[in-house]
Design a protein around this motif. Structure first.
Motif, PDB file in Angstrom:
ATOM      1  N   ILE A 325      11.480  -8.314  -2.622  1.00 48.93           N
ATOM      2  CA  ILE A 325      10.604  -9.779  -2.706  1.00 48.93           C
ATOM      3  C   ILE A 325       9.567  -9.560  -3.500  1.00 48.93           C
ATOM      4  N   PHE A 326       8.865  -9.802  -3.972  1.00 46.13           N
ATOM      5  CA  PHE A 326       7.063  -9.969  -4.729  1.00 46.13           C
ATOM      6  C   PHE A 326       6.615 -10.885  -4.153  1.00 46.13           C
ATOM      7  N   THR A 327       4.916 -10.853  -3.961  1.00 45.24           N
ATOM      8  CA  THR A 327       4.165 -11.898  -3.080  1.00 45.24           C
ATOM      9  C   THR A 327       2.853 -12.013  -3.040  1.00 45.24           C
ATOM     10  N   ASN A 328       2.130 -12.465  -3.567  1.00 45.66           N
ATOM     11  CA  ASN A 328       1.049 -12.735  -3.146  1.00 45.66           C
ATOM     12  C   ASN A 328      -0.165 -13.217  -2.129  1.00 45.66           C
ATOM     13  N   LEU A 329       1.245 -12.652  -0.872  1.00 46.32           N
ATOM     14  CA  LEU A 329       0.313 -12.950   0.569  1.00 46.32           C
ATOM     15  C   LEU A 329       0.414 -11.554   0.923  1.00 46.32           C
ATOM     16  N   THR A 330      -0.632 -11.378   1.807  1.00 41.08           N
ATOM     17  CA  THR A 330      -0.788  -9.848   2.182  1.00 41.08           C
ATOM     18  C   THR A 330       0.178  -9.059   2.586  1.00 41.08           C
ATOM     19  N   PRO A 331       0.881  -8.049   2.439  1.00 39.64           N
ATOM     20  CA  PRO A 331       1.554  -7.856   2.387  1.00 39.64           C
ATOM     21  C   PRO A 331       2.179  -7.744   4.305  1.00 39.64           C
ATOM     22  N   SER A 332       0.709  -7.478   5.097  1.00 43.12           N
ATOM     23  CA  SER A 332       0.825  -6.619   6.285  1.00 43.12           C
ATOM     24  C   SER A 332       1.259  -8.269   7.676  1.00 43.12           C
ATOM     25  N   MET A 333       1.538  -9.719   6.194  1.00 45.14           N
ATOM     26  CA  MET A 333       1.947 -10.898   7.350  1.00 45.14           C
ATOM     27  C   MET A 333       3.509 -10.537   6.842  1.00 45.14           C
ATOM     28  N   ILE A 334       3.698 -10.073   6.281  1.00 42.41           N
ATOM     29  CA  ILE A 334       5.841  -9.884   5.637  1.00 42.41           C
ATOM     30  C   ILE A 334       6.264  -9.242   6.600  1.00 42.41           C
ATOM     31  N   VAL A 335       6.020  -9.947   8.560  1.00 39.94           N
ATOM     32  CA  VAL A 335       7.239  -9.089   8.950  1.00 39.94           C
ATOM     33  C   VAL A 335       8.688  -8.796   8.399  1.00 39.94           C
ATOM     34  N   LEU A 336       8.677  -7.984   8.616  1.00 41.36           N
ATOM     35  CA  LEU A 336      10.866  -6.802   8.350  1.00 41.36           C
ATOM     36  C   LEU A 336      11.433  -6.952   9.327  1.00 41.36           C
ATOM     37  N   PRO A 337      13.075  -7.256   9.592  1.00 46.50           N
ATOM     38  CA  PRO A 337      13.456  -7.540  10.898  1.00 46.50           C
ATOM     39  C   PRO A 337      13.429  -5.583  11.275  1.00 46.50           C
ATOM     40  N   GLU A 338      13.337  -5.172  12.590  1.00 47.94           N
ATOM     41  CA  GLU A 338      12.946  -3.832  12.647  1.00 47.94           C
ATOM     42  C   GLU A 338      14.755  -3.801  13.198  1.00 47.94           C
ATOM     43  N   GLU A 339      14.955  -5.025  13.523  1.00 48.90           N
ATOM     44  CA  GLU A 339      17.177  -4.653  14.190  1.00 48.90           C
ATOM     45  C   GLU A 339      17.846  -3.804  12.533  1.00 48.90           C
ATOM     46  N   GLU A 340      17.496  -4.444  11.780  1.00 46.51           N
ATOM     47  CA  GLU A 340      18.352  -3.707   9.867  1.00 46.51           C
ATOM     48  C   GLU A 340      16.978  -2.453   9.711  1.00 46.51           C
ATOM     49  N   GLY A 341      16.313  -1.948  10.771  1.00 47.50           N
ATOM     50  CA  GLY A 341      15.990  -0.598   9.839  1.00 47.50           C
ATOM     51  C   GLY A 341      14.058  -0.846   9.488  1.00 47.50           C
ATOM     52  N   TYR A 342      13.559  -1.320   9.439  1.00 41.97           N
ATOM     53  CA  TYR A 342      12.003  -1.529   8.549  1.00 41.97           C
ATOM     54  C   TYR A 342      11.483  -1.416   9.734  1.00 41.97           C
ATOM     55  N   ARG A 343      10.851  -0.842   9.361  1.00 41.73           N
ATOM     56  CA  ARG A 343       9.360   0.185  10.941  1.00 41.73           C
ATOM     57  C   ARG A 343       7.809  -0.187   9.679  1.00 41.73           C
ATOM     58  N   PHE A 344       6.936   0.069  10.214  1.00 40.12           N
ATOM     59  CA  PHE A 344       5.892  -1.229  10.225  1.00 40.12           C
ATOM     60  C   PHE A 344       5.381   0.302  10.163  1.00 40.12           C
ATOM     61  N   CYS A 345       4.566   1.021   8.351  1.00 37.72           N
ATOM     62  CA  CYS A 345       3.370   1.913   8.492  1.00 37.72           C
ATOM     63  C   CYS A 345       1.855   0.665   8.399  1.00 37.72           C
ATOM     64  N   THR A 346       1.398   1.812   9.444  1.00 42.63           N
ATOM     65  CA  THR A 346       0.096   1.531  10.070  1.00 42.63           C
ATOM     66  C   THR A 346      -0.699   2.355   8.847  1.00 42.63           C
ATOM     67  N   VAL A 347      -0.266   3.303   7.782  1.00 43.94           N
ATOM     68  CA  VAL A 347      -1.131   3.332   7.009  1.00 43.94           C
ATOM     69  C   VAL A 347      -1.004   2.264   5.439  1.00 43.94           C
ATOM     70  N   CYS A 348      -0.092   1.975   5.361  1.00 41.17           N
ATOM     71  CA  CYS A 348      -0.180   1.584   4.095  1.00 41.17           C
ATOM     72  C   CYS A 348      -0.206  -0.312   4.983  1.00 41.17           C
ATOM     73  N   GLN A 349      -0.292  -0.273   5.615  1.00 42.52           N
ATOM     74  CA  GLN A 349      -0.435  -1.737   6.207  1.00 42.52           C
ATOM     75  C   GLN A 349       1.363  -3.333   5.775  1.00 42.52           C
ATOM     76  N   ARG A 350       2.158  -2.163   6.239  1.00 43.57           N
ATOM     77  CA  ARG A 350       3.434  -3.003   5.367  1.00 43.57           C
ATOM     78  C   ARG A 350       4.448  -2.454   5.696  1.00 43.57           C
ATOM     79  N   TYR A 351       4.892  -3.415   6.268  1.00 38.96           N
ATOM     80  CA  TYR A 351       6.408  -3.378   6.426  1.00 38.96           C
ATOM     81  C   TYR A 351       7.778  -2.154   5.534  1.00 38.96           C
TER      82      TYR A 351
END
Ligand code: SAH
Ligand code: ZN
Ligand code: ZN
Ligand code: ZN
Ligand code: ZN
Length: 429
Positions: A325-351
């Motif tokens: 997904i390419f988006t012009n929304l703020t990356p940190s708002m795009i919450v990806l499912p943790e149950e599928e293995g995505y995690r939040f990187c606090t440095v990059c401020q995105r999942y």
């Protein structure tokens, strides 16, 4: 001033070789990359006689769908009044049949007893047009479609401009019909006119996303404009999943026009904001998309498909999808499912994907394909795990490669020895 084929204004092309323009420029069909599907051709500087122009107009008229959208809407109204036993769908003509037409289709394959549920999920009833060069219909797996819908609802959007996303549109439509509290609306823009059999003019516009052409003319334009107008504060997002073989510059130009349409709907103006967009496309197009939309960023979420030989979730475990997904929304708002293995990187401020390690040297999570990438000190960047640094070429590449410096290379992947049309990154079966 471009001449038109049945798919609207043609695009101006130029042949290039080794990065240099070669020969005369010409117009060709915007939608069909295969001459077999539409053979429109005209040199840019060609003089076209009045008779040929007239013949062309005639040809374009004759190559429009047999029924108009209005007629299809009326046919649908009659169709749903029929008892189940009289509801037929011709699989060869991909058309709902009224009893008076049975005769004509008697030696065609058809489906009987078409239920209301089937009418509400046309993407299951119609067969996907898999013609790679023109339609390339790859339908979202339910999991991905549900994820997209939840995501945009949680972000507060109530209107979805679905550009080439019939399955997302369908999911929104059927939820709206079934659940009373569900208040999301969708307008489908797609070149696949078969959908006009199932949706009204307020729900579907026959549209070409390579030249921003509304086949329904000014009325359809107005429908779209109205839809983009954010009445009662209902926020709009555009979601698009174009055919991957499509020209990025043509798509970008159409999307900019849709974004401008949104901007112009608001009387006070949207300040300097852009219409929110999800553009779903393979990760190897990242730099091309960012060229046109510097405000976009790529999310790690892997979009999965149903009828995709290579990329769907197999029974034998996860196959990696290259689609993002390419988006012009703020990356940190795009919450990806943790149950599928995505995690939040606090440095990059995105999942990010679970395999995507934060590189201390690059200071970012650098993997594009979900696998763990490795940092090359000579290239000063992270590269695919399968690459190694070649001192001849002075860059990282596959172990198996020829060191000769070749021409500019493929438009899609940057690789040498093939053109965009033959790019192995795009083949799907
Ligand atoms: N994943 C999406 C479908 C994407 S396939 C979903 O499940 O909803 C690409 C879509 O783009 C198809 O619906 C196809 O009909 C449409 N399409 C292909 N060429 C197009 C064009 N030139 N203009 C508009 N839509 C087009
Ligand atoms: Zn038929
Ligand atoms: Zn690095
Ligand atoms: Zn290197
Ligand atoms: Zn390539």
């Amino acid at each position: 001033g471009a001449p038109s084929c049945p798919h609207g204004p043609a695009l101006l092309f130029v042949k290039t070789s080794q990065g240099k323009e070669e020969g005369r420029r010409f117009y060709a069909c915007s939608a069909c990359r295969d001459r077999k599907d539409c053979n429109f051709f005209q040199w840019e500087d060609e003089k076209v006689s009045e008779t040929r122009l007239a013949a062309r107009e005639e040809y374009n008229r004759n190559h429009q769908p047999f029924f108009t959208h209005r007629q299809n809407v009326d046919r649908y109204k009659n169709f749903v009044l029929l008892p189940l036993s009289k509801r037929r769908f011709c699989q060869e003509c991909q058309q709902l049949l009224l009893p008076a037409e049975w005769e004509k289709h008697s030696d065609h394959q058809y489906l009987c007893d078409i239920t209301t549920a089937q009418l509400k999920s046309p993407s299951q009833l119609l067969y996907p047009l898999e013609n790679k060069k023109t339609n390339a219909q790859y339908l979202f797996a339910d999991r991905s479609c549900q994820f997209l819908l939840n995501l945009l609802i949680n972000l507060g959007f109530r209107r979805v401009l679905s550009v080439g996303t019939p399955r997302l549109h369908e999911m929104i439509q059927s939820k709206a019909a079934q659940e009373e509290e569900f208040n999301v609306r969708s307008l489908l823009l797609d070149i696949d006119f078969r959908y006009s059999q199932f949706y009204t003019e307020d729900e579907f516009c026959h549209y070409n996303m390579f030249n921003h052409h509304f086949f329904g003319g000014e009325a359809a334009h107005e429908t779209c404009r109205k839809f983009l107008y954010e009445e009662n504060g209902e926020r709009v997002i555009m979601v698009t999943d174009p055919p991957f073989g499509g020209l990025v510059e043509a798509l970008a130009s159409s999307f900019k026009k849709l974004m401008a349409m949104w901007r112009e709907t608001e009387k006070e103006g949207h300040d300097n904001r852009e219409m929110p967009v999800f553009w779903i496309f393979p990760y190897f197009f990242e730099s091309r998309i960012l060229d046109f939309f510097p405000s976009f960023s790529m999310m790690d979420y892997q979009v999965d498909y149903d009828n995709h030989a290579l990329y769907k979730h197999g029974k034998t475990g996860r196959r990696q999808s290259p689609v993002r997904i390419f988006t012009n929304l703020t990356p940190s708002m795009i919450v990806l499912p943790e149950e599928e293995g995505y995690r939040f990187c606090t440095v990059c401020q995105r999942y990010v994907s679970s395999g995507n390690q934060h590189c201390e040297i690059c200071n970012s999570c650098t993997s594009k394909d979900g696998r763990r990438w490795k940092h090359c000190v000579l290239c000063k960047k992270c590269v695919k795990p399968s690459w190694f640094h070649c001192n001849n070429c002075n860059c990282c590449t596959l172990q198996k490669h020829s060191c000769e410096k070749t021409d500019a290379g493929c438009f899609v992947c940057g690789g040498a020895g093939h053109k965009r049309s033959a790019c192995p990154s795009l083949s799907r079966s």
